[in-house]
Write a protein that holds these residues in place. Structure first.
Motif, PDB file in Angstrom:
ATOM      1  N   ARG A  53       1.778  -0.045  -5.266  1.00 31.22           N
ATOM      2  CA  ARG A  53       1.680  -0.324  -3.829  1.00 31.22           C
ATOM      3  C   ARG A  53       2.703   0.455  -2.992  1.00 31.22           C
ATOM      4  O   ARG A  53       2.696   0.373  -1.780  1.00 31.22           O
ATOM      5  CB  ARG A  53       1.897  -1.817  -3.584  1.00 31.22           C
ATOM      6  N   CYS A  54       3.609   1.173  -3.639  1.00 28.66           N
ATOM      7  CA  CYS A  54       4.715   1.846  -2.947  1.00 28.66           C
ATOM      8  C   CYS A  54       4.206   2.953  -2.022  1.00 28.66           C
ATOM      9  O   CYS A  54       3.348   3.757  -2.398  1.00 28.66           O
ATOM     10  CB  CYS A  54       5.678   2.427  -3.983  1.00 28.66           C
ATOM     11  N   ALA A  55       4.765   3.008  -0.823  1.00 32.61           N
ATOM     12  CA  ALA A  55       4.382   4.017   0.167  1.00 32.61           C
ATOM     13  C   ALA A  55       4.780   5.423  -0.264  1.00 32.61           C
ATOM     14  O   ALA A  55       4.252   6.409   0.251  1.00 32.61           O
ATOM     15  CB  ALA A  55       5.025   3.691   1.510  1.00 32.61           C
ATOM     16  N   ASN A  56       5.699   5.550  -1.214  1.00 34.42           N
ATOM     17  CA  ASN A  56       6.150   6.871  -1.648  1.00 34.42           C
ATOM     18  C   ASN A  56       5.057   7.670  -2.350  1.00 34.42           C
ATOM     19  O   ASN A  56       5.190   8.878  -2.517  1.00 34.42           O
ATOM     20  CB  ASN A  56       7.376   6.747  -2.547  1.00 34.42           C
ATOM     21  N   TRP A  57       3.970   7.028  -2.764  1.00 32.26           N
ATOM     22  CA  TRP A  57       2.848   7.773  -3.358  1.00 32.26           C
ATOM     23  C   TRP A  57       2.257   8.739  -2.351  1.00 32.26           C
ATOM     24  O   TRP A  57       1.658   9.758  -2.721  1.00 32.26           O
ATOM     25  CB  TRP A  57       1.774   6.811  -3.863  1.00 32.26           C
ATOM     26  N   LEU A  58       2.416   8.459  -1.058  1.00 31.42           N
ATOM     27  CA  LEU A  58       1.873   9.330  -0.017  1.00 31.42           C
ATOM     28  C   LEU A  58       2.470  10.736  -0.106  1.00 31.42           C
ATOM     29  O   LEU A  58       1.816  11.710   0.266  1.00 31.42           O
ATOM     30  CB  LEU A  58       2.128   8.721   1.363  1.00 31.42           C
ATOM     31  N   GLN A  63      -3.179   7.733  -2.437  1.00 31.07           N
ATOM     32  CA  GLN A  63      -3.205   6.538  -1.591  1.00 31.07           C
ATOM     33  C   GLN A  63      -2.692   5.352  -2.382  1.00 31.07           C
ATOM     34  O   GLN A  63      -3.198   5.044  -3.454  1.00 31.07           O
ATOM     35  CB  GLN A  63      -4.618   6.259  -1.115  1.00 31.07           C
ATOM     36  N   PRO A  64      -1.679   4.662  -1.878  1.00 32.23           N
ATOM     37  CA  PRO A  64      -1.161   3.483  -2.575  1.00 32.23           C
ATOM     38  C   PRO A  64      -2.196   2.372  -2.636  1.00 32.23           C
ATOM     39  O   PRO A  64      -3.105   2.302  -1.805  1.00 32.23           O
ATOM     40  CB  PRO A  64       0.038   3.053  -1.734  1.00 32.23           C
ATOM     41  N   LYS A  65      -2.034   1.500  -3.591  1.00 30.41           N
ATOM     42  CA  LYS A  65      -2.914   0.346  -3.722  1.00 30.41           C
ATOM     43  C   LYS A  65      -2.710  -0.572  -2.506  1.00 30.41           C
ATOM     44  O   LYS A  65      -1.579  -0.768  -2.062  1.00 30.41           O
ATOM     45  CB  LYS A  65      -2.562  -0.394  -5.008  1.00 30.41           C
ATOM     46  N   ASN A  66      -3.791  -1.092  -1.963  1.00 35.78           N
ATOM     47  CA  ASN A  66      -3.759  -1.970  -0.793  1.00 35.78           C
ATOM     48  C   ASN A  66      -3.022  -1.315   0.382  1.00 35.78           C
ATOM     49  O   ASN A  66      -2.166  -1.932   1.016  1.00 35.78           O
ATOM     50  CB  ASN A  66      -3.128  -3.327  -1.117  1.00 35.78           C
ATOM     51  N   ALA A  67      -3.337  -0.054   0.651  1.00 36.12           N
ATOM     52  CA  ALA A  67      -2.675   0.674   1.746  1.00 36.12           C
ATOM     53  C   ALA A  67      -2.971   0.005   3.079  1.00 36.12           C
ATOM     54  O   ALA A  67      -4.040  -0.562   3.285  1.00 36.12           O
ATOM     55  CB  ALA A  67      -3.158   2.116   1.767  1.00 36.12           C
ATOM     56  N   ARG A  68      -2.005   0.087   3.975  1.00 36.19           N
ATOM     57  CA  ARG A  68      -2.135  -0.503   5.302  1.00 36.19           C
ATOM     58  C   ARG A  68      -1.509   0.452   6.316  1.00 36.19           C
ATOM     59  O   ARG A  68      -0.711   1.321   5.951  1.00 36.19           O
ATOM     60  CB  ARG A  68      -1.463  -1.865   5.342  1.00 36.19           C
ATOM     61  N   PRO A  69      -1.842   0.308   7.583  1.00 37.42           N
ATOM     62  CA  PRO A  69      -1.264   1.187   8.610  1.00 37.42           C
ATOM     63  C   PRO A  69       0.261   1.039   8.659  1.00 37.42           C
ATOM     64  O   PRO A  69       0.796  -0.045   8.433  1.00 37.42           O
ATOM     65  CB  PRO A  69      -1.890   0.707   9.911  1.00 37.42           C
ATOM     66  N   GLY A  70       0.928   2.132   8.940  1.00 39.90           N
ATOM     67  CA  GLY A  70       2.372   2.086   9.104  1.00 39.90           C
ATOM     68  C   GLY A  70       3.168   2.412   7.853  1.00 39.90           C
ATOM     69  O   GLY A  70       4.400   2.430   7.895  1.00 39.90           O
ATOM     70  N   LEU A  71       2.493   2.669   6.725  1.00 40.08           N
ATOM     71  CA  LEU A  71       3.234   3.044   5.508  1.00 40.08           C
ATOM     72  C   LEU A  71       3.865   4.416   5.701  1.00 40.08           C
ATOM     73  O   LEU A  71       3.224   5.337   6.207  1.00 40.08           O
ATOM     74  CB  LEU A  71       2.296   3.084   4.296  1.00 40.08           C
ATOM     75  N   ALA A  72       5.105   4.563   5.303  1.00 42.43           N
ATOM     76  CA  ALA A  72       5.807   5.840   5.429  1.00 42.43           C
ATOM     77  C   ALA A  72       6.626   6.077   4.165  1.00 42.43           C
ATOM     78  O   ALA A  72       7.335   5.169   3.708  1.00 42.43           O
ATOM     79  CB  ALA A  72       6.715   5.831   6.653  1.00 42.43           C
TER      80      ALA A  72
END
Length: 185
Positions: A53-58, A63-72
């Protein structure tokens, strides 16, 4: 706790978990070198993915698991990114099959293609051959020990060929003023 007992591994797991649980409490940087090392480690861990789920995958185009707006990237609030833990809790490296989509057979095929390319060879055509089990009564049957010796000899041959290909690659292209016999013109 006795070595080799059925619960030894579990006890060791608990022991290491609690020994490393609060690393910052037991170790304080006392020199500039140690502080600089901790800064580099914390900065590197800031951008390493800590979970699916970590945003660092970006950062890697995943795409992280269960991505949501605002991930950085670099802004994950996971425990593994905090300085006091410095990456001790959890599993830092995910199995590549889980994020690359490749199976072990895919990785083997990639390694085989790389090796054939490095050696300058082409793969054999699988349509030319028929594979069938060999029974002990067949004329081509080879005992297990002899087959094993052949496999070892093949591996040694492949290793030598790979080493030779790497050696040739490191030499670069041949000089134009040297003849085919290796003597200067």
């Amino acid at each position: 706790m006795l070595a080799g007992s059925k619960d030894a591994a579990r006890f060791i797991g608990y022991l290491t978990k609690y020994l490393t649980k609060q690393v910052a409490d037991c170790h304080q940087a006392t020199s500039d070198t140690q502080r600089a090392h901790m800064e580099r480690l914390a900065e590197a861990l800031r951008y390493e993915p800590c979970s699916p789920r970590c945003a660092n995958w970006l950062r890697y185009g995943i795409q992280p698991k269960n991505a949501r707006p605002g991930l950085a990237p670099g802004a994950c609030k996971g425990k593994a990114h905090r300085r006091e833990y410095l990456g001790y809790p959890g599993r830092r490296v995910l199995v590549s099959r889980k994020w690359s989509g490749k199976t072990l057979a895919d990785h083997r095929a990639d390694r085989k293609n790389w090796l054939l390319t490095t050696l300058g060879q082409t793969a054999t055509d699988p349509a030319r051959y028929a594979w069938e089990p060999v029974a002990p009564g067949d004329p081509d049957y080879m005992e297990h020990a002899r087959r094993l010796l052949h496999v070892v000899a093949d591996r040694q041959h492949w290793h030598a060929a790979l080493a030779e290909a790497r050696r040739r690659a490191s030499l670069g292209p041949p000089a134009s003023d040297v003849s085919a016999t290796g003597r200067a013109a």
